[in-house]
Design a protein around this motif. Structure first.
Motif, mmCIF file in Angstrom:
data_model
loop_
_atom_site.group_PDB
_atom_site.id
_atom_site.type_symbol
_atom_site.label_atom_id
_atom_site.label_comp_id
_atom_site.label_asym_id
_atom_site.label_seq_id
_atom_site.Cartn_x
_atom_site.Cartn_y
_atom_site.Cartn_z
ATOM 1 N N VAL A 89 30.338 99.367 145.676
ATOM 2 C CA VAL A 89 30.755 100.646 145.090
ATOM 3 C C VAL A 89 30.901 101.703 146.176
ATOM 4 O O VAL A 89 31.890 102.454 146.211
ATOM 5 N N CYS A 90 29.914 101.781 147.069
ATOM 6 C CA CYS A 90 29.948 102.790 148.134
ATOM 7 C C CYS A 90 31.107 102.545 149.097
ATOM 8 O O CYS A 90 31.699 103.498 149.618
ATOM 9 N N ILE A 172 14.497 115.597 126.166
ATOM 10 C CA ILE A 172 14.763 114.547 125.168
ATOM 11 C C ILE A 172 16.212 114.629 124.688
ATOM 12 O O ILE A 172 16.872 113.599 124.488
ATOM 13 N N ALA A 173 16.728 115.853 124.530
ATOM 14 C CA ALA A 173 18.122 116.004 124.109
ATOM 15 C C ALA A 173 19.057 115.404 125.149
ATOM 16 O O ALA A 173 20.039 114.725 124.813
ATOM 17 N N ARG A 174 18.749 115.638 126.435
ATOM 18 C CA ARG A 174 19.579 115.077 127.517
ATOM 19 C C ARG A 174 19.462 113.554 127.542
ATOM 20 O O ARG A 174 20.469 112.852 127.736
ATOM 21 N N LEU A 175 18.262 113.049 127.340
ATOM 22 C CA LEU A 175 18.077 111.595 127.336
ATOM 23 C C LEU A 175 18.793 110.950 126.159
ATOM 24 O O LEU A 175 19.374 109.867 126.292
ATOM 25 N N ASN A 176 18.785 111.611 125.002
ATOM 26 C CA ASN A 176 19.500 111.080 123.840
ATOM 27 C C ASN A 176 21.001 111.019 124.107
ATOM 28 O O ASN A 176 21.688 110.088 123.652
ATOM 29 N N GLU A 177 21.502 111.991 124.830
ATOM 30 C CA GLU A 177 22.932 111.995 125.179
ATOM 31 C C GLU A 177 23.257 110.812 126.082
ATOM 32 O O GLU A 177 24.289 110.150 125.927
ATOM 33 N N ILE A 178 22.348 110.535 127.026
ATOM 34 C CA ILE A 178 22.551 109.384 127.920
ATOM 35 C C ILE A 178 22.509 108.087 127.121
ATOM 36 O O ILE A 178 23.320 107.176 127.325
ATOM 37 N N ARG A 179 21.558 107.981 126.198
ATOM 38 C CA ARG A 179 21.445 106.787 125.357
ATOM 39 C C ARG A 179 22.707 106.569 124.533
ATOM 40 O O ARG A 179 23.125 105.428 124.308
ATOM 41 N N LEU A 180 23.313 107.663 124.101
ATOM 42 C CA LEU A 180 24.493 107.572 123.246
ATOM 43 C C LEU A 180 25.753 107.259 124.037
ATOM 44 O O LEU A 180 26.557 106.404 123.637
ATOM 45 N N THR A 181 25.935 107.928 125.175
ATOM 46 C CA THR A 181 27.176 107.805 125.947
ATOM 47 C C THR A 181 27.098 106.813 127.100
ATOM 48 O O THR A 181 28.126 106.325 127.569
ATOM 49 N N GLY A 182 25.887 106.552 127.579
ATOM 50 C CA GLY A 182 25.741 105.695 128.749
ATOM 51 C C GLY A 182 26.036 106.405 130.051
ATOM 52 O O GLY A 182 26.028 105.785 131.122
ATOM 53 N N VAL A 183 26.288 107.714 129.985
ATOM 54 C CA VAL A 183 26.635 108.500 131.178
ATOM 55 C C VAL A 183 25.470 109.411 131.540
ATOM 56 O O VAL A 183 24.967 110.163 130.704
ATOM 57 N N SER A 184 25.046 109.358 132.804
ATOM 58 C CA SER A 184 24.001 110.242 133.300
ATOM 59 C C SER A 184 24.491 110.906 134.581
ATOM 60 O O SER A 184 24.833 110.215 135.547
ATOM 61 N N GLN A 197 26.016 110.684 139.876
ATOM 62 C CA GLN A 197 26.062 109.926 138.636
ATOM 63 C C GLN A 197 25.173 108.706 138.814
ATOM 64 O O GLN A 197 25.096 108.147 139.915
ATOM 65 N N GLY A 198 24.502 108.321 137.739
ATOM 66 C CA GLY A 198 23.595 107.188 137.866
ATOM 67 C C GLY A 198 23.489 106.365 136.604
ATOM 68 O O GLY A 198 23.972 106.740 135.537
ATOM 69 N N PHE A 199 22.847 105.208 136.741
ATOM 70 C CA PHE A 199 22.557 104.348 135.598
ATOM 71 C C PHE A 199 21.261 103.600 135.896
ATOM 72 O O PHE A 199 20.730 103.645 137.019
ATOM 73 N N ALA A 200 20.738 102.922 134.910
ATOM 74 C CA ALA A 200 19.524 102.132 135.076
ATOM 75 C C ALA A 200 19.775 100.715 134.615
ATOM 76 O O ALA A 200 20.553 100.469 133.694
ATOM 77 N N ARG A 230 33.902 105.125 136.510
ATOM 78 C CA ARG A 230 34.410 103.784 136.173
ATOM 79 C C ARG A 230 33.744 102.714 137.045
ATOM 80 O O ARG A 230 33.397 101.634 136.556
ATOM 81 N N GLU A 231 33.611 103.017 138.329
ATOM 82 C CA GLU A 231 32.984 102.066 139.244
ATOM 83 C C GLU A 231 31.543 101.771 138.817
ATOM 84 O O GLU A 231 31.110 100.617 138.772
ATOM 85 N N LEU A 232 30.805 102.831 138.497
ATOM 86 C CA LEU A 232 29.407 102.654 138.116
ATOM 87 C C LEU A 232 29.280 101.940 136.774
ATOM 88 O O LEU A 232 28.381 101.103 136.585
#
Length: 259
Positions: A89-90, A172-184, A197-200, A230-232
């Protein structure tokens, strides 16, 4: 600490050349008194770090040491796999990448993959940062339950940059958004002028959780941010399938592609 150090000295006596040892062997190798050697061997046996053959009375590494070694090997394998994919990716984006794990409410940087772009933001390995102010940190927290997150975050909520969640409810609101969209994502938080941008990804075998992020200037164009996203996303999907991450299995069930 002396008792722990003495126990470690006993464990160090075992090797591929010495897979099992008698009481006399251990005493000779460590030079420790008979009474303390006997007590430590009994304690190590009772907690599972050593086993004792009922016939020969010789000691060997126990099941717990095997399990710990297996977890360590799995950890190294997971990190190596993630780093290999992050390097791709890098190389394609030119941005710097990070691999981190959670420790309480903080994240600890394990690996850095330098980018080729002029802006190379480097947090050295071992550096700790509140996970609540980073993209990969929040991505990891989003994989936990709200109750688990609450246990990690101090009761007296930490002082954080203005772009970060300012209290537990906002977190928690921010984490719920990540759970829903997959975007952090994050911007002007851990480091001023830097966005990421990140993911786990979690190992389906051990449950180990690793956070991955790519950082760049806050002035990066939206088109380039979309390219990184897109790459991530593709890398996250690939890693989750390779590692047996429960998220990949859940996605298969939703789309009807599970075997």
């Amino acid at each position: 600490m002396s008792a722990l150090n003495n126990a470690i000295d006993i464990l160090r006596c075992f090797s591929s050349a010495r897979p099992d040892l008698s009481f006399a062997d251990v005493q000779a190798l460590t030079g420790k008194p008979k009474s303390s050697t006997s007590r430590l061997l009994r304690s190590l046996r009772d907690c599972g770090l050593l086993e004792q053959d009922r016939h020969t009375r010789r000691y060997r590494p126990g099941l717990l040491t095997f399990e710990l070694g297996r977890l360590h090997r799995a950890h190294d394998d997971l990190i190596a796999l993630v780093e290999r994919e992050l390097r791709e990716v890098c190389a394609r984006t030119g941005h710097t990448g990070y691999i981190a794990v959670l420790d309480g409410y903080q994240q600890v940087v394990l690996r850095i993959v330098p980018g080729s772009n002029p802006l190379r933001v480097v947090n050295p390995p071992g550096q700790r940062t509140p996970a609540i102010i980073t993209s990969n940190g929040r991505a990891m927290l989003a994989r936990l339950s709200d109750e688990e997150v609450r246990k990690r975050v101090p009761v007296e909520y930490p002082k954080v940059p203005h772009n970060s969640p300012q209290n537990f409810a906002e977190l928690i609101a921010r984490l719920n958004e990540i759970r829903l969209t997959g975007v952090s994502d994050a911007a002007d938080e851990a480091i001023e002028g830097v966005a990421s941008q990140g993911f786990a990804v979690a190992s389906g075998e051990t449950g180990e959780l690793v956070g991955v992020a790519v950082s760049y200037s806050v002035h990066t164009t939206e088109a380039e941010r979309a390219h990184v996203r897109r790459e991530l996303a593709a890398t996250a999907d690939k890693l989750r399938r390779i590692t047996g991450d429960p998220l990949a299995q859940a996605a298969d069930l939703r789309t009807g592609t599970a075997s």
